[in-house]
Scaffold this motif. Sequence first.
Motif, PDB file in Angstrom:
ATOM      1  N   HIS A  85     -25.331 -41.460  -8.979  1.00 21.28           N
ATOM      2  CA  HIS A  85     -26.641 -41.423  -7.990  1.00 21.28           C
ATOM      3  C   HIS A  85     -26.323 -40.567  -6.999  1.00 21.28           C
ATOM      4  CE1 HIS A  85     -28.493 -44.633 -10.098  1.00 21.28           C
ATOM      5  NE2 HIS A  85     -27.248 -45.280 -10.308  1.00 21.28           N
ATOM      6  N   ASN A  87     -26.174 -38.149  -4.080  1.00 16.61           N
ATOM      7  CA  ASN A  87     -27.119 -37.663  -3.049  1.00 16.61           C
ATOM      8  C   ASN A  87     -26.716 -36.216  -2.637  1.00 16.61           C
ATOM      9  OD1 ASN A  87     -24.529 -37.700  -1.299  1.00 16.61           O
ATOM     10  ND2 ASN A  87     -24.681 -39.728  -0.809  1.00 16.61           N
ATOM     11  N   LYS A  88     -27.380 -35.819  -1.509  1.00 16.97           N
ATOM     12  CA  LYS A  88     -27.328 -34.318  -1.557  1.00 16.97           C
ATOM     13  C   LYS A  88     -25.922 -34.011  -0.936  1.00 16.97           C
ATOM     14  CE  LYS A  88     -30.145 -31.063   1.117  1.00 16.97           C
ATOM     15  NZ  LYS A  88     -30.607 -30.264   0.444  1.00 16.97           N
ATOM     16  N   GLU A  89     -25.450 -34.761  -0.224  1.00 15.28           N
ATOM     17  CA  GLU A  89     -23.920 -34.507   0.298  1.00 15.28           C
ATOM     18  C   GLU A  89     -23.058 -34.144  -0.849  1.00 15.28           C
ATOM     19  OE1 GLU A  89     -21.472 -33.312   3.281  1.00 15.28           O
ATOM     20  OE2 GLU A  89     -23.630 -33.722   3.233  1.00 15.28           O
ATOM     21  N   ASP A  90     -23.142 -35.134  -1.866  1.00 13.48           N
ATOM     22  CA  ASP A  90     -22.182 -35.227  -2.965  1.00 13.48           C
ATOM     23  C   ASP A  90     -22.439 -34.053  -3.843  1.00 13.48           C
ATOM     24  OD1 ASP A  90     -21.090 -37.527  -2.331  1.00 13.48           O
ATOM     25  OD2 ASP A  90     -22.367 -38.793  -3.575  1.00 13.48           O
ATOM     26  N   THR A  93     -21.033 -31.022  -2.161  1.00 14.13           N
ATOM     27  CA  THR A  93     -19.528 -31.083  -2.478  1.00 14.13           C
ATOM     28  C   THR A  93     -19.191 -30.780  -3.657  1.00 14.13           C
ATOM     29  OG1 THR A  93     -19.452 -32.894  -0.909  1.00 14.13           O
ATOM     30  CG2 THR A  93     -17.305 -32.487  -1.925  1.00 14.13           C
ATOM     31  N   LYS A 131     -29.476 -22.996  -5.136  1.00 10.32           N
ATOM     32  CA  LYS A 131     -28.353 -23.012  -4.363  1.00 10.32           C
ATOM     33  C   LYS A 131     -27.792 -21.435  -4.238  1.00 10.32           C
ATOM     34  CE  LYS A 131     -28.482 -26.900  -2.850  1.00 10.32           C
ATOM     35  NZ  LYS A 131     -28.503 -27.652  -1.446  1.00 10.32           N
TER      36      LYS A 131
END
Lengths: 140, 900
Positions: A85, A87-90, A93, A131
């Motif tokens: 699941h 999130n954007k941060e993951d 990274t 991206k």
Amino acid sequence: MAAAAELTLLEKSLGLSKGNKYSAQGERQIPVLQTNNGPSLTGLTTIAAHLVKQANKEYLLGSTAEEKAIVQQWLEYRVTRVDGHSNKEDIRTLLKDLNSYLEDKVYLTGYNFTLADILLYYGLHRFILMKPRHRLVRNW
Amino acid sequence: MRLFVSEGAPGSLPVLAAAGRAQGRAELLISTVGPEECVVPFLTRPKVPVLQLDSGNYLFSTSAICRYFFLLSGWEQDDLTNQWLEWEATELQPALSAALYYLVVQGKKGEDVLGPVRRALTHIDQSLSRRSCPFLAGETESLADVVLWGALYPLLQDPAYLPEELGALHSWFQTLSSQEPCQRAAETVLKQQGVLALRPYLQKQPQPGSFEGRAVSNEPEEEELATLSEEEITMAVTAWEKGLESLPPLRPQQNPVLPVPGERNVLITSALPYVNNVPHLGNIIGCVLSADVFARYSRLRQWNTLYLCGTDEYGTATETKAMEEGLTPQEICDKYHAIHANIYRWFNISFDIFGRTTTPQQTKITQDIFQRLLTRGFVLEDTVEQLRCERCARFLADRFVEGVCPFCGYEEARGDQCDKCGKLINAIELKKPQCKVCRSCPVVKSSRHLFLDLPKLEKRLEEWLGKTLPGSDWTPNARFIIRSWLRDGLKPRCITRDLKWGTPVPLEGFEDKVFYVWFDATIGYLSITANYTDQWERWWKNPEQVNLYQFMAKDNVPFHGLVFPCSALGAEDNYTLVSHLIATEYLNYEDGKFSKSRGVGVFGDMAQDTGIPADIWRFYLLYIRPEGQDSAFSWTDMLLKNNSELLNNLGNFINRAGMFVSKFFGGYVPEMVLTSDDRRLVAHVTLELQHYHQLLEKVRIREALRSILTISRHGNQYIQVNEAWKRIKGSEADRQRAGTVTGLAVNIAALLSVMLQPYMPTVSATIQAQLQLPLPACSILLTNFLCTLPAGHQIGTVSPLFQKLENDQIESLRQRFGGGQAQVPPMPAVVEAAATAAPRQVQVLMDEVARQGNIVRELKAQKADKNQVAAEVAKLLDLKKQLALAEGKPLETPKGKKKK
């Protein structure tokens, strides 16, 4: 992309003609393949590796011990990290890590195209296009 | 090959077992690194174990490393093994890491630990028994067995977590555990300390996402612009155009605020801070500040809102403090109540009432509830063994005993609760108890006490919870805590204490006792309201019309979600019970805990001396609010967030929007002619505003703050792309375009000022003064983005809102508040210091080992003279020994690390 659709796509690109039917299990919709000569197989990368063998394209699983382990490592990465699941941060990274990993490589194992490249590509498809930052991931 | 491991990293188990089984292990070098060291250059987050291959490649997946060892020894991959390993990675690991974290880090036990993994264990058991094979992938032990055994061993080696009914799992596990490579791996990793050996590593890991609620993410979702339908855009623009007209009239200010039938009546409480401590930042964000944001938001929604708090003043802690300072307890309370009130005033907390618990109303209401419970048979009497300090000549209240937690072994457990594992403790169960005042060892004495008969009230409680919880906004941690209490079964709870400073017990034979603060502290909310208005019962005996939100840190959940509701239900007086229990996790300071005694951390009264405005503190604390998981205050991060989010994003946008109006349009908002791009922006801002509302309605305070920053980011982009500062010098059409952009931007700034109001009230007021925002628009926030600054509106003088924080300023603050000392965390320091004692030396040795290794290999390849080879090999072995020493880490000899 649902797992079943992804596996069908993989079958096509492997040149497998018969077209398997997949069912889905549980809340994460894990794909299940009923094989003729054995028990059913569960899990995206498990089934994918099975299909590769069916198509007699074992080289896609790597040829040396090192390559084989690396292919499996990235397959695991695909189902745990990319499909988690996130999130954007993951995701950020993850793309950053992948980008720096690919710094000196053409494919995930180095110079040979493998199943890991295919499945990771399917898995990342939806993020990468947006991206521009991750140049290397895109080129790959 | 070099294998990097870390003390207590569970992945070392399968890897070492697999390495032990495979051939050619001679070439394997093992290095120990700290749990937070990044070994793999391309991975952002630390990961161990890692195998560095001779080719330079890294294997960072535990299963892949094991697989590699097996492949080296000639094993062939098969479908069934792949399936087990995929299952291990996707199903077993998430469940297992949750279980191990609960067990090792949080000190939980029993079903709390077993619950998450039970399904996975059953799955293995069934697979084994269905196929009636002794091993997972067939007749012989193989890769799948080693990987799963290694993953499960830390948990299952404790028979308590190997359910007996799972017979096939049982015998599979025993078979593997008795094999030599497995045994050796287990000894090396667990060092006969059992699962606790994993602690130095697991402690450093983030808490695994709540296992049941995995889908809930704490990070803001997508910032990419969503696609909008024409219809949505038209609706947003229509609402925008209506502007100020759509604002309802302002609610008249009432005094006192009382519930109004037919309206949304919101009663908000913040946990009552204990009077004799100066609150630290964690206390402030945990309840008072969080509740303040919600109260301010609630008022912006024009909900009829009452926000109350106060100091909790009774108890021995106060008595002792009074003795220390040579004052009466009342004087101590007066003194500290004022300190608290000042701190909260400085932080701009918008209490309607900030009261205290030492009032006649408190006595009256507490005694009334007690009498009702007594008449209805919910009070028991019993003799209690209690700790008494002979030297101080008194019974010791829970807070005044300290000792070793009987559940998790934490050394500074308090007499009522362990800060580490959160379990409630009966003071006499503490190991090595100490009187906190004189440090002597107390003795056990008996005394008569009264108990609230919780088991008798349990059914009512469950009924009430069954009605209340579904669809409510109780935070997951609160639900979890209450659930686990109920699962363990409620026990009678002592409500009296042998003290003087407290609410007297109105019962014969108990004249020299008072109520235990946790029976009457939660009644404090009622008495504080009663001191505010004699119609307090309209708030507190009105469950149909009142929505009660209670804010607290998670250690307070049992008292608010269980003990008080039981008292209130038993009293049968139609009390208003909590509708939404909002509990935070803990805030740490830099890498450790706030500690008054060690002078580590920022306390409420010190924040004012830093020269950093209260709103900046509010912003940062709310930005890192421990919502869903623990978080940490960090000076560097505070600087970063101030300079990036406030200064460069929010401040920059609002300032530019205002400056354009004053510089280019003489201070009057220009005409706006919206193009399709502008209309789209209006719709996007509207959407984000609605998201903000959704989040705050669910009290997701931290996430809603992200929405504000997102809108201002959109605003900055909008100004940047449209280049208003260039167009203003261009043609008539360009000038008009510049006008529209400026007008829309300044309206977004106006909206932001209102959205910001719950978080940064002073900054919000400053913006509104600069923009001369009309009054109703300042105090009401609708769900649509409105044009509140129409063309022709005159704004005031615009000036910058935020100041840059400088590195040296922050560095000196960090020094001052002891964050520097906390950088070396107390517990694992031993491990890390050893592992990284002389990193340069280690590096040099590693290089030498590598070089020497090459020499040996070359000689062997050239089939050189045996003696020559032997000499070089001896050198190599010597170097390896030195390296192992430098790393403080010969794997064969356990270091015998002791727990602190």
